[in-house]
Scaffold this motif. Sequence first.
Motif, PDB file in Angstrom:
ATOM      1  N   SER B 143      19.191 119.941  37.806  1.00 24.55           N
ATOM      2  CA  SER B 143      20.017 119.590  36.899  1.00 24.55           C
ATOM      3  C   SER B 143      19.243 119.431  35.461  1.00 24.55           C
ATOM      4  CB  SER B 143      20.713 117.993  37.096  1.00 24.55           C
ATOM      5  OG  SER B 143      19.757 117.128  37.110  1.00 24.55           O
ATOM      6  N   THR B 145      18.474 119.680  31.656  1.00 26.25           N
ATOM      7  CA  THR B 145      18.910 120.370  30.226  1.00 26.25           C
ATOM      8  C   THR B 145      17.882 120.186  29.280  1.00 26.25           C
ATOM      9  OG1 THR B 145      19.752 117.970  30.026  1.00 26.25           O
ATOM     10  CG2 THR B 145      21.464 119.562  30.866  1.00 26.25           C
ATOM     11  N   TRP B 146      17.970 120.843  28.311  1.00 26.10           N
ATOM     12  CA  TRP B 146      17.006 120.854  27.236  1.00 26.10           C
ATOM     13  C   TRP B 146      17.094 119.587  26.445  1.00 26.10           C
ATOM     14  CZ3 TRP B 146      12.799 123.805  26.837  1.00 26.10           C
ATOM     15  CH2 TRP B 146      13.046 125.172  27.557  1.00 26.10           C
ATOM     16  N   ALA B 147      18.319 119.041  26.436  1.00 20.13           N
ATOM     17  CA  ALA B 147      18.555 117.642  25.735  1.00 20.13           C
ATOM     18  C   ALA B 147      17.650 116.575  26.317  1.00 20.13           C
ATOM     19  CB  ALA B 147      19.891 117.397  25.861  1.00 20.13           C
ATOM     20  N   GLN B 148      17.238 116.479  27.536  1.00 16.88           N
ATOM     21  CA  GLN B 148      16.579 115.427  28.365  1.00 16.88           C
ATOM     22  C   GLN B 148      14.979 115.419  27.803  1.00 16.88           C
ATOM     23  OE1 GLN B 148      17.474 116.620  32.371  1.00 16.88           O
ATOM     24  NE2 GLN B 148      15.161 116.021  32.790  1.00 16.88           N
TER      25      GLN B 148
END
Lengths: 329, 269
Positions: B143, B145-148
Amino acid sequence: MKIIEVKNLQKTFISKKKYKGKEKWKHLFKKKEKIIKKAVDDISFSVEEGESLAFIGPNGAGKSTTIKMLTGILYPTSGEIKVLGYNPSKERIKLSKEIGCVFGQKEQLWVHLSAMDNFLFVGSIYDIPKKELLERIEELSSVFEIKDFINQPVKSLSLGQRMKCEMVASLLHKPKLLFFDEPTIGLDPIAKETLRNLVKKMNKELGITILFTSHDVGDIEEVCKRVIIINNGKIMLDDSMKNLKYHYLNKKIVEVNLKKNIKIKEKEGIKVLKAKDTMYKIEVDMNITSMDELMGLFKADDLQDISISTTPLEDIIKTIYRGANDEMV
Amino acid sequence: MMKWFNKYLSVFKTSFKQEKDTTLNIVFRAVSFLIMIYIFFQLWNYIYGQNGTSQIIKGYSLEQMIWYLIITELLYYTCRYGLIVKEISDEIKNGNIAYKLNKPYNYYLYQITSFMAKSCFSLIFLLPIAVIMEFGFVGIVPSFTWAQIFPCLLSVLLSTFLSWTIYSIIGLISFWIQDSTPFTWIFSKFVMLLGLFFPVEFFPNWLQPFIKYSPIYSIMSGPASLVANFSWKLFAQVAISQTVWAFVFILVGIGIYNLGKRRVTANGG
């Protein structure tokens, strides 16, 4: 205007007695005996703006402890200190912006970095605006002649070059008072001379008040106009360098070489320090006697060679130190 | 405030520059880091292998467990606590602290900033190794994501900062006692036991709340769990807990330093 005011200053260090052998086990669960050492014992003095003061004494005399209290590093046990109007122990950070310190025995620069990087760092911790800082570095690097090695890592510099950089770093924030703690230690005679001249220049041309400690009498003689001698935590002498020389340089050392061996009779004010064959080393106290009296002890025809010198300042200071120790005994 | 910030930023930058001289030391540390990760990877692989590698233990898959472990090891290796507690302790004991006290900064904040720079320098070497090993062993975290990336990195940095606020306090204990090493040892072992090897979910239920509210969670389990099992809710929890603890420890540290500096016994020269 008084820059430093010290009244009844005291500093005691308390340590616990260490026991050895069986005694150690006996005292394992007992309260250990306290050892109280008075490093500074009720001293008072003041320093005027623009003065160059030598603060000297033998090892363990209390001079560095006093300096550390004046800069706010150590807290006094009792007494009052005002440096530039600040109480050093309560207003250390404010005071540190107005004073500079150079320690001969401890490098304060980052050794892996260049002198320039160090100056930029010092500038930022003293909140000096960048433009002003660069101008100041330029000005001081010319005065101290460090331009050739300003971009070299500090660890690759000679001791003399490092000390020059230490001095520049201590001057960047335009301090009003500079503390020099044995800055010439380990330097060769030429580097010493250069450093002494620079310190004199700072005092005379920039009007910075100087407080100087050193074991090298040459430093004190050349740089300082006033001297405080401290021993066993007490001030033994506080006088101008001129007075010190005038009062204590009353003893002359006369070395004579006679044609034949004669017996020179000692009298009040005349003391034979050394006699070997026809050579004599005689101390003459000019307050008690005169050179005529000495010359009367042998015939002028017997004289082959004579030289007269004053007691070196170093010996005078040693005598003052010893005097203090004798009193303690 | 800006001047204050610039002052400590300059301490950070200068310490960082000075650290470049220790590059070879960090390369050796990186080798030791690699070996340690390999051993633990084999161990967890074996444990999960007993029940099939698709097994979930206490909410963690093998991939998540390895990500957790690598992040905690990374945090542990980045924070060279033993060396640096010794530095403060030695400075206090031998009186060299005196030469830093005559400057217009707070010694405690100066040391934290300086150590933080050292840790960040280590992180530059160790973080890419950690990420490469992750991909080599278990691949990308589930799971992802680049945002994390940014919140996880922020949490890692906050963890390092928090570690230094605590370890510097341990160093400052030397104002009162001869040797602060036992305190370092005890605290680092608590960090190991309660955070380095296992996520908080692996501990008994009664113990979990104590761990979660402790600074050890903010140092180890918090940021590592965040990487292994990211959610914005968890990020908020961990970041708040790290910030609050850092704030508390800075206040405690400044208090201890202000009490301790009266005890400086710098001998003459």
